[in-house]
Design a protein around this motif. Structure first.
Motif, PDB file in Angstrom:
ATOM      1  N   ALA A 148      -3.972  25.942   7.629  1.00 40.77           N
ATOM      2  CA  ALA A 148      -3.905  25.150   6.400  1.00 40.77           C
ATOM      3  C   ALA A 148      -3.350  23.718   6.764  1.00 40.77           C
ATOM      4  N   ALA A 149      -2.760  23.605   7.964  1.00 46.99           N
ATOM      5  CA  ALA A 149      -2.535  22.440   8.415  1.00 46.99           C
ATOM      6  C   ALA A 149      -3.910  21.512   8.809  1.00 46.99           C
ATOM      7  N   ARG A 150      -4.619  22.192   9.347  1.00 48.21           N
ATOM      8  CA  ARG A 150      -6.080  21.579   9.806  1.00 48.21           C
ATOM      9  C   ARG A 150      -7.012  21.181   8.381  1.00 48.21           C
ATOM     10  N   THR A 151      -6.841  21.925   7.538  1.00 51.69           N
ATOM     11  CA  THR A 151      -7.459  21.472   5.977  1.00 51.69           C
ATOM     12  C   THR A 151      -7.018  20.479   5.587  1.00 51.69           C
ATOM     13  N   ALA A 152      -5.427  20.314   5.504  1.00 58.73           N
ATOM     14  CA  ALA A 152      -4.812  19.008   5.018  1.00 58.73           C
ATOM     15  C   ALA A 152      -4.872  17.949   5.733  1.00 58.73           C
ATOM     16  N   GLY A 153      -5.744  18.089   7.041  1.00 54.81           N
ATOM     17  CA  GLY A 153      -5.902  16.983   7.853  1.00 54.81           C
ATOM     18  C   GLY A 153      -4.807  16.519   8.643  1.00 54.81           C
ATOM     19  N   TYR A 154      -3.893  17.389   8.975  1.00 55.28           N
ATOM     20  CA  TYR A 154      -2.773  16.961   9.910  1.00 55.28           C
ATOM     21  C   TYR A 154      -3.381  16.912  11.363  1.00 55.28           C
ATOM     22  N   GLU A 155      -2.539  16.128  12.274  1.00 50.39           N
ATOM     23  CA  GLU A 155      -2.931  16.283  13.555  1.00 50.39           C
ATOM     24  C   GLU A 155      -1.971  17.188  14.282  1.00 50.39           C
ATOM     25  N   TYR A 156      -0.732  17.478  13.911  1.00 49.94           N
ATOM     26  CA  TYR A 156       0.015  18.289  14.452  1.00 49.94           C
ATOM     27  C   TYR A 156       0.871  19.240  13.752  1.00 49.94           C
ATOM     28  N   LEU A 157       1.352  20.251  14.004  1.00 50.08           N
ATOM     29  CA  LEU A 157       2.397  21.137  13.358  1.00 50.08           C
ATOM     30  C   LEU A 157       3.369  21.803  14.284  1.00 50.08           C
ATOM     31  N   ALA A 158       4.582  21.564  13.957  1.00 45.99           N
ATOM     32  CA  ALA A 158       5.636  22.039  14.670  1.00 45.99           C
ATOM     33  C   ALA A 158       6.362  23.240  13.969  1.00 45.99           C
ATOM     34  N   ILE A 159       6.247  24.391  14.800  1.00 44.61           N
ATOM     35  CA  ILE A 159       6.829  25.740  14.252  1.00 44.61           C
ATOM     36  C   ILE A 159       8.176  25.698  14.770  1.00 44.61           C
ATOM     37  N   THR A 160       9.237  25.752  13.511  1.00 45.71           N
ATOM     38  CA  THR A 160      10.729  25.769  14.065  1.00 45.71           C
ATOM     39  C   THR A 160      11.318  26.982  13.267  1.00 45.71           C
ATOM     40  N   ASP A 161      10.842  27.925  13.623  1.00 45.28           N
ATOM     41  CA  ASP A 161      11.504  29.495  13.237  1.00 45.28           C
ATOM     42  C   ASP A 161      13.102  29.308  13.560  1.00 45.28           C
ATOM     43  N   ASP A 164       0.843  -0.908  -0.051  1.00 46.86           N
ATOM     44  CA  ASP A 164       0.090   0.032   0.090  1.00 46.86           C
ATOM     45  C   ASP A 164       0.875   1.388   0.048  1.00 46.86           C
ATOM     46  N   LEU A 165       0.616   2.070  -0.885  1.00 47.89           N
ATOM     47  CA  LEU A 165       1.622   3.157  -0.937  1.00 47.89           C
ATOM     48  C   LEU A 165       1.281   4.238  -0.016  1.00 47.89           C
ATOM     49  N   VAL A 166       2.292   4.944   0.391  1.00 51.46           N
ATOM     50  CA  VAL A 166       1.919   6.151   1.220  1.00 51.46           C
ATOM     51  C   VAL A 166       1.327   7.237   0.560  1.00 51.46           C
ATOM     52  N   GLY A 167       0.225   7.904   1.127  1.00 52.48           N
ATOM     53  CA  GLY A 167      -0.200   8.800   0.239  1.00 52.48           C
ATOM     54  C   GLY A 167      -0.332   9.905   1.326  1.00 52.48           C
ATOM     55  N   LEU A 168      -0.839  11.200   0.387  1.00 50.46           N
ATOM     56  CA  LEU A 168      -0.977  12.274   1.198  1.00 50.46           C
ATOM     57  C   LEU A 168      -1.762  12.095   2.604  1.00 50.46           C
ATOM     58  N   THR A 169      -2.813  11.577   2.425  1.00 50.09           N
ATOM     59  CA  THR A 169      -3.604  11.263   3.607  1.00 50.09           C
ATOM     60  C   THR A 169      -2.924  10.479   4.770  1.00 50.09           C
ATOM     61  N   ASP A 170      -1.872   9.885   4.476  1.00 47.62           N
ATOM     62  CA  ASP A 170      -1.226   9.122   5.527  1.00 47.62           C
ATOM     63  C   ASP A 170      -0.534  10.306   6.392  1.00 47.62           C
ATOM     64  N   LEU A 171      -0.048  11.353   5.943  1.00 48.11           N
ATOM     65  CA  LEU A 171       0.726  12.581   6.666  1.00 48.11           C
ATOM     66  C   LEU A 171      -0.045  12.976   7.835  1.00 48.11           C
TER      67      LEU A 171
END
Length: 427
Positions: free
Chosen positions: A365-378, A335-342
DNA sequence: GCCGTTTTCGGCCCGACTGTTTTCAGTCG
């Protein structure tokens, strides 16, 4: 002295294949060397080490003869057969036979009968119209050779486009064609559909209620600069960005055959057809001919094509003849890794340093993409670019991230996130 | 030169196009 790497061994086998081809060897022998070169290139361990143990024959396409040649290459630094052939054919001949339109047979005749031994000499002879003295060569041949030499010097031949740019152009083109009233089905094929890192050109195939109308419409799209080779079944287009597009119109009941054929890769298709022949089937872009019945199966979908061979559907990204055919027969395709797996993104910059969006915008934007988390790394000040962030400001930013209110997404301060060996996050 | 739930010898992917030919070899994708 170091052992030759697999890349060096593969290059030596390819060169030997070229030399045998110039020497007039039967094509299957030449192909055998190229297959062996590919097997070496794909091998994960040192092929020279395997050859020394007599185990190189375990690789597909390497038999006793090439096994022996690999040992010679390792021990003597060269393959004796190659030394002999190099003395017979100047290196310029191999360069000549690579010119589009020329091949081993014609390059060899130019050398044998006119003494032409380099691309430069070939260009001079074509200018002086000496090539047409040869049987089988005419004014068109001279013209074509001069054009091929010029193209090679300009180095714009062989230039490839990075996937994301090609995909953007391809998807825009497909969208535009789908909007045409005569279009029924429009899909990208070729290397862009396989998501190759780079692509040479775009392949688009379509079914239409009125093929002529769709071909006409394609040529007049805003993004298309020119159309050539227009026929009843398609056209060659060039976008304003310089990308070549081959458009093909096909009957609906052969859509699967053509999509499969034009998606490739060449290696995948060759191996697929070889496998089909063993089952008494002959695959082409027009259908699957069954020896037993004399019937040609036309396939509206790719699933039918692979199904006729007893295979499950193979995702385009896997079609490189790297074991996918065997896996499709055995039913063990991955099963290929797809965008929905991110699940999230662990590296992004906000306007606090050199990013272009605020923390809130990126979180949305991350929520729209279906992400669970987002790390800010400035960036911090020690990176030497971005705005100068003091420890106090960094603490303030971490607090800001933690207190940002965006529903459904977990925001992390990158400086505080650790990835544990099992892949989970610690923060 | 490699390979074999059709073979240890005789096969080895499929079709289109081109320029040069009177039926096709060479090249390409």
């Amino acid at each position: 002295m170091h052992d030759p790497t697999n890349a060096e061994v593969a290059a030596a086998l390819d060169e030997l294949g070229d030399l045998y081809e110039l020497d007039g060897a039967i094509i299957h022998r030449v192909v055998a060397y190229r297959n062996a070169a590919k097997a070496v290139r794909d091998a994960g361990v040192s092929v020279v080490a395997m050859a020394r143990e007599g185990r190189a024959t375990e690789l597909p396409g390497i038999g006793p003869t090439i096994q022996d040649k690999l040992v010679a290459l390792a021990d003597e630094g060269t393959i004796p057969a190659a030394v002999k052939l190099r003395a017979k054919f100047p290196p310029g001949l191999i360069e000549m036979m690579r010119l589009p339109g020329l091949g081993p047979k014609r390059a060899r005749r130019l050398f044998d009968e006119l003494g032409i031994d380099s691309v430069d000499a070939l260009g001079a002879a074509a200018e002086e119209q000496r090539l047409r003295l040869l049987k089988g060569f005419g004014p068109k041949a001279e013209e074509g050779i001069l054009a091929a030499i010029q193209a090679a010097r300009r180095e714009d031949h062989g230039q490839r486009t990075v996937l994301d740019r090609a995909l953007a152009v391809g998807e825009a083109l497909v969208d535009a064609l789908r909007a045409e009233p005569s279009a029924v089905r429009v899909e990208l094929a070729g290397s862009v559909r396989r998501m190759s890192d780079t692509v040479k050109d775009l392949d688009v195939i379509a079914t239409a209620t009125d093929p002529q109308a769709l071909i006409q419409a394609a040529g007049s799209l805003e993004m298309i600069g020119s159309a050539s080779a227009v026929s009843h079944s398609g056209a060659r287009l060039r976008t304003h960005t310089g990308l070549q597009v081959d458009l093909r119109i096909v009957a609906p009941d052969q859509f699967g055959n053509l999509l499969q054929h034009l998606t490739g890769s060449k290696e995948h298709n060759m191996a697929l057809r070889d496998l089909a022949v063993r089952k008494g089937l002959h695959i082409s872009e027009y259908g699957v001919l069954d020896d037993a019945t004399g019937q040609t199966h036309r396939c509206a979908t790719e699933e039918e094509v692979y199904g006729l061979l007893g295979m499950s559907y193979i995702e385009p990204e896997l079609r490189e003849n790297r074991g996918e055919l065997e896996a499709a027969l055995a039913g063990t395709l991955p099963d290929l890794v797809g965008l929905t797996d991110l699940k999230g993104d662990l590296h992004c910059h906000s306007t606090a340093s050199d990013g272009t969006a605020s923390i809130e915008q990126m979180a949305a934007a991350a929520r729209t993409a279906g992400y669970e988390y987002l790390a800010i790394t400035d960036h911090s000040a020690t990176m030497g670019f971005g705005s100068d962030v003091s420890p106090e400001e960094l603490r303030r930013q971490i607090d800001a991230i933690r207190s940002s209110e965006v529903d459904g997404i977990r925001l992390l301060a990158g400086s505080e996130v650790n990835i544990l060996p099992d892949g989970s996050l610690d923060y």
